[in-house]
Motif scaffolding. Structure first.
Motif, PDB file in Angstrom:
ATOM      1  N   TRP A  24       0.842  -1.081  -0.066  1.00 48.62           N
ATOM      2  CA  TRP A  24       0.020  -0.056   0.032  1.00 48.62           C
ATOM      3  C   TRP A  24       0.746   1.462  -0.101  1.00 48.62           C
ATOM      4  N   ILE A  25       2.087   1.200   0.310  1.00 43.96           N
ATOM      5  CA  ILE A  25       2.942   2.354   0.599  1.00 43.96           C
ATOM      6  C   ILE A  25       4.294   2.380  -0.098  1.00 43.96           C
ATOM      7  N   ALA A  26       4.616   1.365  -0.756  1.00 43.01           N
ATOM      8  CA  ALA A  26       5.839   0.945  -1.494  1.00 43.01           C
ATOM      9  C   ALA A  26       6.087   2.091  -2.557  1.00 43.01           C
ATOM     10  N   ASP A  27       5.059   2.702  -3.312  1.00 42.97           N
ATOM     11  CA  ASP A  27       5.427   3.664  -4.045  1.00 42.97           C
ATOM     12  C   ASP A  27       5.429   4.942  -3.530  1.00 42.97           C
ATOM     13  N   HIS A  28       5.367   5.097  -2.519  1.00 43.80           N
ATOM     14  CA  HIS A  28       5.515   6.398  -1.988  1.00 43.80           C
ATOM     15  C   HIS A  28       6.711   6.743  -0.901  1.00 43.80           C
ATOM     16  N   ILE A  29       7.489   5.574  -0.958  1.00 42.83           N
ATOM     17  CA  ILE A  29       8.787   5.771  -0.072  1.00 42.83           C
ATOM     18  C   ILE A  29       9.811   6.770  -0.861  1.00 42.83           C
ATOM     19  N   VAL A  30      10.404   7.360  -0.250  1.00 43.31           N
ATOM     20  CA  VAL A  30      11.169   8.541  -0.574  1.00 43.31           C
ATOM     21  C   VAL A  30      12.536   8.255  -0.653  1.00 43.31           C
ATOM     22  N   ASP A  31      13.043   7.569   0.400  1.00 49.50           N
ATOM     23  CA  ASP A  31      14.533   7.147   0.717  1.00 49.50           C
ATOM     24  C   ASP A  31      14.813   5.966  -0.338  1.00 49.50           C
ATOM     25  N   GLU A  32      15.811   6.159  -1.169  1.00 45.81           N
ATOM     26  CA  GLU A  32      15.839   5.089  -2.126  1.00 45.81           C
ATOM     27  C   GLU A  32      16.394   3.958  -1.747  1.00 45.81           C
ATOM     28  N   GLN A  33      17.109   3.977  -0.878  1.00 39.09           N
ATOM     29  CA  GLN A  33      17.739   2.740  -0.450  1.00 39.09           C
ATOM     30  C   GLN A  33      16.477   1.824   0.488  1.00 39.09           C
ATOM     31  N   LEU A  34      15.854   2.646   1.128  1.00 38.93           N
ATOM     32  CA  LEU A  34      14.641   1.785   1.832  1.00 38.93           C
ATOM     33  C   LEU A  34      13.762   1.208   0.658  1.00 38.93           C
ATOM     34  N   SER A  35      13.508   2.108  -0.284  1.00 41.33           N
ATOM     35  CA  SER A  35      12.630   1.627  -1.186  1.00 41.33           C
ATOM     36  C   SER A  35      13.064   0.406  -2.059  1.00 41.33           C
ATOM     37  N   ARG A  36      14.639   0.179  -2.188  1.00 39.15           N
ATOM     38  CA  ARG A  36      14.909  -1.114  -2.708  1.00 39.15           C
ATOM     39  C   ARG A  36      15.003  -2.133  -1.762  1.00 39.15           C
TER      40      ARG A  36
END
Length: 205
Positions: free
Chosen positions: A179-191
């Motif tokens: 639900w929130i994956a596409d809204h994560i700002v930090d690139e490493q955290l998103s990966r």
């Protein structure tokens, strides 16, 4: 007004520091997981995007919901994974408001909720894959399937082993992170989140 509604109103009126004492006074043996769920669901409903509320009330409502989730964890009414699931759910709810709310608690921003969720996962990626593999092997060997939360309990179903329970908890958290994956700002955290989400196919057993 039902008893649960009255208890919710009483909790809402207390300060953050007073809530723990109130819960322990009302439930000396500990409040049940079902009671905690009713409280958190009520808090979630209270800040629903369909309700016309000013931002300060929405912020206050989300802060209250977060405090209930953390108190439920501290008091044994929610597991770490279940509390993480609810925190992510609240963060996803905050994304549904037509305009972003300023000064939200960090834990209900996408990045904050994702970090908390990763900290509370009970298995590493390697442990998850190994446990899922063992579970598939058990099923292939004709082991009875286990009870899934929400089903009617019958004598023909067994309670899950600790390992299966952990697999179910991880699946719950990973499902919410979508639900929130596409809204994560930090690139490493998103990966990192995407790596975990890619493992969901291993849990389809």
């Amino acid at each position: 007004m039902t008893r649960t509604e009255q208890e919710y109103r009483e909790l809402w009126q207390l300060s953050h520091d007073e809530r723990r004492s109130w819960v322990r006074g009302r439930f000396p043996e500990g409040a049940s997981p079902q009671w905690w769920l009713a409280m958190v669901e009520s808090a979630e409903t209270g800040v629903s995007p369909v309700r016309e509320l000013p931002d300060d009330q929405r912020r206050e409502g989300l802060e209250f919901a977060v405090s209930l989730v953390e108190l439920a964890l501290d008091e044994g009414g929610m597991s770490p994974c279940y509390s993480a699931y609810w925190t992510v759910r609240l963060a996803a709810l905050a994304l549904r408001f037509r305009a972003p709310i300023d000064r939200l608690p960090e834990v209900v921003t996408p990045d904050g909720a994702a970090r908390l969720a990763l900290r509370r996962l009970p298995l590493s990626r390697e442990e998850l894959l190994a446990a899922a593999s063992r579970r598939r092997n058990d099923l292939q060997q004709g082991e009875d399937r286990f009870y899934v939360p929400g089903e009617d309990i019958s004598e023909s179903l067994h309670q899950p082993s600790e390992e299966v329970r952990l697999l179910q908890e991880v699946e719950r958290v990973l499902s919410s992170l979508v639900w929130i994956a596409d809204h994560i700002v930090d690139e490493q955290l998103s990966r990192d989140i995407q790596i975990w989400l890619d493992l969901r196919s291993a849990l389809e057993i």
